[in-house]
Design a protein around this motif. Structure first.
Motif, PDB file in Angstrom:
ATOM      1  N   ARG A 192      11.030   9.521 -16.634  1.00  0.00           N
ATOM      2  CA  ARG A 192      11.491   8.146 -16.805  1.00  0.00           C
ATOM      3  C   ARG A 192      12.788   8.111 -17.596  1.00  0.00           C
TER       4      ARG A 192
ATOM      5  N   ARG B  27      10.554  -0.281 -19.780  1.00  0.00           N
ATOM      6  CA  ARG B  27      10.107  -0.574 -18.419  1.00  0.00           C
ATOM      7  C   ARG B  27      10.408  -1.996 -17.999  1.00  0.00           C
TER       8      ARG B  27
ATOM      9  N   GLU C 161      14.053   3.430 -14.717  1.00  0.00           N
ATOM     10  CA  GLU C 161      13.576   4.199 -13.577  1.00  0.00           C
ATOM     11  C   GLU C 161      12.373   5.035 -13.987  1.00  0.00           C
TER      12      GLU C 161
ATOM     13  N   TYR D  66       7.280   9.156 -10.346  1.00  0.00           N
ATOM     14  CA  TYR D  66       5.952   9.749 -10.475  1.00  0.00           C
ATOM     15  C   TYR D  66       5.756  10.875  -9.458  1.00  0.00           C
TER      16      TYR D  66
ATOM     17  N   ARG E  44      -0.399  -2.544 -12.147  1.00  0.00           N
ATOM     18  CA  ARG E  44       0.863  -1.894 -11.788  1.00  0.00           C
ATOM     19  C   ARG E  44       1.152  -2.215 -10.323  1.00  0.00           C
ATOM     20  N   PRO E  45       2.035  -3.182 -10.067  1.00  0.00           N
ATOM     21  CA  PRO E  45       2.285  -3.598  -8.675  1.00  0.00           C
ATOM     22  C   PRO E  45       2.649  -2.432  -7.763  1.00  0.00           C
ATOM     23  N   GLY E  46       3.351  -1.433  -8.280  1.00  0.00           N
ATOM     24  CA  GLY E  46       3.749  -0.306  -7.455  1.00  0.00           C
ATOM     25  C   GLY E  46       2.597   0.557  -6.993  1.00  0.00           C
ATOM     26  N   LEU E  47       1.443   0.449  -7.684  1.00  0.00           N
ATOM     27  CA  LEU E  47       0.284   1.250  -7.307  1.00  0.00           C
ATOM     28  C   LEU E  47      -0.642   0.513  -6.350  1.00  0.00           C
TER      29      LEU E  47
END
Length: 367
Positions: free
Chosen positions: A93, A98, A104, A107, A170-173
């Motif tokens: 990161r 965040r 950025e 993962y 976590r919206p990205g997950l």
């Protein structure tokens, strides 16, 4: 062996940039560790509680590093399994927080050892041999097997430990509304729930403040709605008799024990405690630290107001330090600050190094 808190979930080796800039431009990184559940376990162990971390890591050097670092905080890692066929997750990161658009995170956790956790390869006995079992929504996002595992651990079985659940959306997950509904279902099965007001709006479309969140989640005995820099509101009623943690019903109420609205036994008004003024270094890990502080005070049988205050104190330790994991304040120092009157609490301003400075002062005064 029973412990105060067992925390189950994935931890990863974290690579923090040596200087600000895009990941494409940073020339080198410093290695650290990160994981919502292990962060909670480490903070509690550092504060004097017994804590266990349960997970799976690869049979690799990164897995060695995670185990050594987490055990170094005093956490029991004997229930962590090594997987020779899957790697330990890692992520990189940038130096920014965040919450900024320039931040950025990269993962590398797909196919990790922890993503293969299931009801058949995790030590369920070790998870249940605790006064509190701490889980987060991040684990549910890792795989179908992980979701089944959380359903098993949150099942309303007789004598289960108190289940603490941090939504950690976590919206990205997550992919769609069905995933958000799964998080809501898990939260409704827990005894203690932590959720940000912004998370509740993003995941479930809830607006209208903490009371609206409580309306959606009346089931948990304790619901903490975090309101960012404003503070946090808690609704609480006596914890289930089947849980092995200190129950609110066993503790004289000195600060007003909040609860769910409506005709529920033990209902009381919500309690709001403002956040502390801090010179923020990084926000990463502050939510985990808050959960650890609240759980510590719950284990100690403190009032709801004080549970929120310890949450804020632990969060302030994380906010004023870099990295995902920061040592909490010394217990004596935290106790003194938590006991301040409301005016003094509102005037507190904490900056980098405040926890270490107090510890050094206490050590210097030891006879």
């Amino acid at each position: 062996m029973d412990v105060d808190v067992a925390a189950l979930g994935e931890s990863m080796v974290t690579f923090l940039p040596s200087r600000p800039g895009r990941l494409a431009d940073v020339p080198s990184f410093d290695r650290a560790i990160g994981g919502a559940e292990s962060n909670v376990a480490c903070a509690l162990a550092a504060f004097g509680h017994t804590a266990r971390w349960i997970s799976r890591v690869g049979a690799d050097g990164f897995g060695d590093h995670l185990l050594e670092r987490i055990a170094g905080y005093g956490v029991d890692v004997t229930a962590v399994h090594r997987d020779p066929g899957r790697p330990t997750g890692v992520y990189f990161r940038t130096a920014g927080d965040r919450g900024t658009g320039a931040h950025e995170v990269a993962y590398y956790r797909a196919g990790s050892a922890a993503s293969a956790m299931s009801v058949t390869n995790v030590d369920l006995t070790a998870a249940r041999a605790a006064r509190v079992l701490h889980l987060t929504g991040i684990t549910a996002a890792l795989s179908r097997e992980c979701r089944e595992l959380l359903h098993e651990l949150t099942a309303p079985l007789p004598g289960r430990p108190l289940v603490s659940f941090d939504v950690n959306y976590r919206p990205g997950l997550w992919g769609d509304d069905e995933d958000a509904r799964l998080l809501l279902e898990l939260a409704r099965r827990a005894d203690i729930v932590f959720v940000g007001a912004d998370e509740a709006e993003q995941a479930w479309g809830v607006t209208g403040g903490p009371e609206a969140v409580r309306g959606l989640l009346p089931e948990p005995a304790a619901l903490v709605v975090k309101q960012g820099a404003q503070g946090a509101t808690a609704f609480a009623r006596p914890l289930p008799a089947g849980g092995r943690a200190a129950r609110a019903a066993d503790v004289p109420d000195k600060g007003g024990a909040p609860s769910a609205p409506g005709p529920r036994p033990g209902a009381a008004p919500p309690v709001f405690v403002p956040a502390l003024g801090t010179a923020v270094v990084a926000t990463t890990g502050a939510g985990d630290a808050f959960a650890a502080g609240f759980l510590s005070a719950t284990l100690r049988g403190l009032t709801v107001r004080d549970r929120l205050r310890y949450g804020h104190l632990f969060a302030a330790a994380a906010l004023t330090a870099p990295g995902d994991l920061a040592a909490p304040p010394a217990r004596g120092h935290a106790d003194r600050l938590a006991a301040l009157d409301d005016d003094a609490w509102g005037r507190l301003r904490l900056g980098p190094g405040w926890t270490q400075a107090e510890q050094a002062e206490e050590e210097a005064n030891i006879p």
